[in-house]
Design a protein around this motif. Structure first.
Motif, mmCIF file in Angstrom:
data_model
loop_
_atom_site.group_PDB
_atom_site.id
_atom_site.type_symbol
_atom_site.label_atom_id
_atom_site.label_comp_id
_atom_site.label_asym_id
_atom_site.label_seq_id
_atom_site.Cartn_x
_atom_site.Cartn_y
_atom_site.Cartn_z
ATOM 1 N N ALA A 166 39.955 40.975 44.659
ATOM 2 C CA ALA A 166 39.369 39.760 45.241
ATOM 3 C C ALA A 166 38.509 39.013 44.228
ATOM 4 O O ALA A 166 37.485 38.431 44.579
ATOM 5 N N SER A 167 38.932 39.006 42.951
ATOM 6 C CA SER A 167 38.118 38.299 41.952
ATOM 7 C C SER A 167 38.280 36.794 42.116
ATOM 8 O O SER A 167 39.253 36.313 42.707
ATOM 9 N N ASN A 189 39.876 44.911 48.835
ATOM 10 C CA ASN A 189 38.933 45.120 47.731
ATOM 11 C C ASN A 189 38.601 46.601 47.633
ATOM 12 O O ASN A 189 39.240 47.433 48.289
ATOM 13 N N SER A 190 37.589 46.932 46.831
ATOM 14 C CA SER A 190 37.300 48.343 46.576
ATOM 15 C C SER A 190 36.774 49.059 47.816
ATOM 16 O O SER A 190 36.737 50.290 47.849
ATOM 17 N N LYS A 191 36.362 48.301 48.826
ATOM 18 C CA LYS A 191 35.846 48.933 50.047
ATOM 19 C C LYS A 191 36.936 49.083 51.116
ATOM 20 O O LYS A 191 36.675 49.623 52.196
ATOM 21 N N LYS A 211 43.616 49.026 37.722
ATOM 22 C CA LYS A 211 43.677 50.501 37.807
ATOM 23 C C LYS A 211 45.134 50.904 37.908
ATOM 24 O O LYS A 211 45.862 50.387 38.764
ATOM 25 N N MET A 231 46.426 44.939 33.974
ATOM 26 C CA MET A 231 46.685 45.259 32.566
ATOM 27 C C MET A 231 45.859 46.475 32.222
ATOM 28 O O MET A 231 44.622 46.407 32.187
ATOM 29 N N THR A 266 50.911 33.485 32.612
ATOM 30 C CA THR A 266 49.539 32.972 32.637
ATOM 31 C C THR A 266 49.345 31.923 31.541
ATOM 32 O O THR A 266 48.840 30.820 31.793
HETATM 33 P P1 NAP Z 1 37.990 42.211 38.479
HETATM 34 O O1 NAP Z 1 37.176 40.975 38.399
HETATM 35 O O2 NAP Z 1 37.475 43.488 37.925
HETATM 36 O O3 NAP Z 1 38.356 42.433 40.020
HETATM 37 C C1 NAP Z 1 38.993 43.608 40.450
HETATM 38 C C2 NAP Z 1 39.132 43.567 41.937
HETATM 39 O O4 NAP Z 1 39.788 44.764 42.329
HETATM 40 C C3 NAP Z 1 37.792 43.532 42.700
HETATM 41 O O5 NAP Z 1 37.886 42.580 43.749
HETATM 42 C C4 NAP Z 1 37.641 44.944 43.240
HETATM 43 O O6 NAP Z 1 36.992 45.023 44.478
HETATM 44 C C5 NAP Z 1 39.092 45.336 43.446
HETATM 45 N N1 NAP Z 1 39.268 46.786 43.463
HETATM 46 C C6 NAP Z 1 38.731 47.707 42.652
HETATM 47 N N2 NAP Z 1 39.146 48.941 42.988
HETATM 48 C C7 NAP Z 1 39.930 48.789 44.084
HETATM 49 C C8 NAP Z 1 40.640 49.682 44.911
HETATM 50 N N3 NAP Z 1 40.615 50.988 44.698
HETATM 51 N N4 NAP Z 1 41.357 49.171 45.947
HETATM 52 C C9 NAP Z 1 41.397 47.847 46.181
HETATM 53 N N5 NAP Z 1 40.742 46.948 45.419
HETATM 54 C C10 NAP Z 1 40.016 47.415 44.381
HETATM 55 O O7 NAP Z 1 39.415 42.016 37.798
HETATM 56 P P2 NAP Z 1 40.318 40.691 37.545
HETATM 57 O O8 NAP Z 1 39.698 39.867 36.491
HETATM 58 O O9 NAP Z 1 40.710 40.087 38.840
HETATM 59 O O10 NAP Z 1 41.601 41.394 36.901
HETATM 60 C C11 NAP Z 1 42.343 42.366 37.610
HETATM 61 C C12 NAP Z 1 43.391 42.950 36.666
HETATM 62 O O11 NAP Z 1 44.281 41.904 36.293
HETATM 63 C C13 NAP Z 1 42.842 43.517 35.359
HETATM 64 O O12 NAP Z 1 43.650 44.593 34.952
HETATM 65 C C14 NAP Z 1 43.021 42.375 34.377
HETATM 66 O O13 NAP Z 1 43.138 42.803 33.039
HETATM 67 C C15 NAP Z 1 44.327 41.803 34.875
HETATM 68 N N6 NAP Z 1 44.541 40.398 34.540
HETATM 69 C C16 NAP Z 1 45.742 40.086 34.012
HETATM 70 C C17 NAP Z 1 46.039 38.781 33.702
HETATM 71 C C18 NAP Z 1 47.373 38.466 33.128
HETATM 72 O O14 NAP Z 1 47.569 37.384 32.638
HETATM 73 N N7 NAP Z 1 48.338 39.377 33.207
HETATM 74 C C19 NAP Z 1 45.110 37.765 33.929
HETATM 75 C C20 NAP Z 1 43.881 38.118 34.525
HETATM 76 C C21 NAP Z 1 43.623 39.438 34.834
HETATM 77 P P3 NAP Z 1 35.443 44.595 44.713
HETATM 78 O O15 NAP Z 1 35.506 43.087 44.887
HETATM 79 O O16 NAP Z 1 35.082 45.322 45.955
HETATM 80 O O17 NAP Z 1 34.703 45.025 43.488
#
Ligand code: NAP
Length: 283
Positions: A166-167, A189-191, A211, A231, A266
């Motif tokens: 949910a970022s 989300n993580s909860k 993850k 990633m 992207t």
């Molecule tokens: P982020 O800001 O760290 O957000 C991660 C989200 O995942 C948070 O909302 C978190 O919940 C949730 N989460 C964590 N553990 C969880 C679980 N066990 N079950 C369900 N939800 C969980 O990460 P982000 O920037 O969105 O990026 C996410 C991933 O995408 C990363 O690996 C990043 O490298 C990748 N990414 C890839 C690209 C691409 O171009 N391929 C672009 C951007 C990002 P909470 O809100 O509760 O903390």
């Protein structure tokens, strides 16, 4: 493998060819589209990302500038540079690579970018407009995911979609775009108590957590579309996503690989946003 692979490299290539044609048309009118990339600090992953963005501009006929600053750059100096770029007519899009060093308020910096040059779509006016339906720019990663689903004509109207993560930059805008396409959307989300209970019912799963193996085959409805944004590195140090690709590919109807999936899309959508900014600037 039963799932159809949604090849991000191939789709990106097709869209980039269109970008290059539009860039050439603007350049012929004396207005080469321009992207300014700003990097603060030495984060190795960020350095790779900005290099790839600058190269993608060069390869497709866009002008790009790259500002690299040491990690101790002050917030006010960064804001002053953004102000210059906002007023620079050669620059149609401004991208400040995140994360910024801790002493700089990222929110303040993103809000300083002129909304009409906010090609990342992170400015609150674009984020808000996404909610009401007509943003100037859509954030590149979820926009790319939508293009991937479109490319296989996946029927989103009435579909059940689950976004894991949910970022502000991926999960939330992704959910908004799926909702606008007519899907019934759940954001986890993580909860979230029982992730599998949500995903098993989904026609579309978008995993954006960071993850490994957050989505395994037993969590996927047969025939579902599974989009892997994550990633991560596996035990051998190789790039991998959030989805257990080997298991899920035998259950899903469509699946995106990592690498070669969302990543190239992207950057492609960043180019598309920059071209649109340039076309809009010309009226
Ligand atoms: P982020 O800001 O760290 O957000 C991660 C989200 O995942 C948070 O909302 C978190 O919940 C949730 N989460 C964590 N553990 C969880 C679980 N066990 N079950 C369900 N939800 C969980 O990460 P982000 O920037 O969105 O990026 C996410 C991933 O995408 C990363 O690996 C990043 O490298 C990748 N990414 C890839 C690209 C691409 O171009 N391929 C672009 C951007 C990002 P909470 O809100 O509760 O903390």
């Amino acid at each position: 493998m039963t799932a159809t692979l949604i090849d991000g490299n191939a789709l990106a290539k097709r869209i980039r060819a269109e970008v290059a044609t539009r860039a050439a048309a603007l350049t012929a009118r004396g207005h080469q589209p321009g992207l300014a990339v700003v990097l603060v600090g030495e984060d190795p992953a960020s350095q790779v990302y900005v290099r790839n963005k600058v190269k993608a501009c060069e390869d497709n006929g866009l002008y790009s500038s790259l500002d690299r600053y040491p990690a101790d750059l002050t917030e006010s100096d960064l804001l002053a540079r953004i102000d210059e770029l906002n007023r620079d007519p050669k620059i149609n899009g401004i991208l400040v690579q995140l994360p910024l060093p801790k002493h700089i308020d990222s929110h303040k910096v993103l809000e300083a970018i002129a909304p009409e040059k906010d090609v990342d779509g992170f400015h609150v006016s674009n984020a808000g407009a996404l909610m009401t339906g007509a943003p100037l720019f859509r954030p590149c990663t979820p926009y790319g995911c939508m293009k991937m689903l479109e490319s296989v004509e996946f029927p989103l109207r009435g579909a059940v979609a689950v976004v894991i993560g949910a970022s502000n930059i991926v999960g939330k805008p992704m959910a908004m775009m799926l909702l606008q396409a007519g899907a019934t959307v759940t954001i986890c989300n993580s909860k979230t108590r029982d992730l599998a209970a949500h995903t098993r019912n989904a026609d579309v799963i978008v995993a954006a957590v960071g993850k490994r193996n957050i989505v395994t085959a037993d969590m996927v409805k047969p025939g579902a579309a599974v989009i892997d944004v994550g990633m991560n590195r596996d035990d051998q140090g190789k790039l991998c996503g959030d989805v257990d690709f080997q298991g899920v590919k035998d259950v899903a109807g469509f699946i995106t690989p990592v690498p070669g999936g969302v990543g190239p899309m992207t950057i492609t959508m960043l180019l598309v946003n920059t071209i649109e900014a340039a076309e809009r600037a010309l009226g």
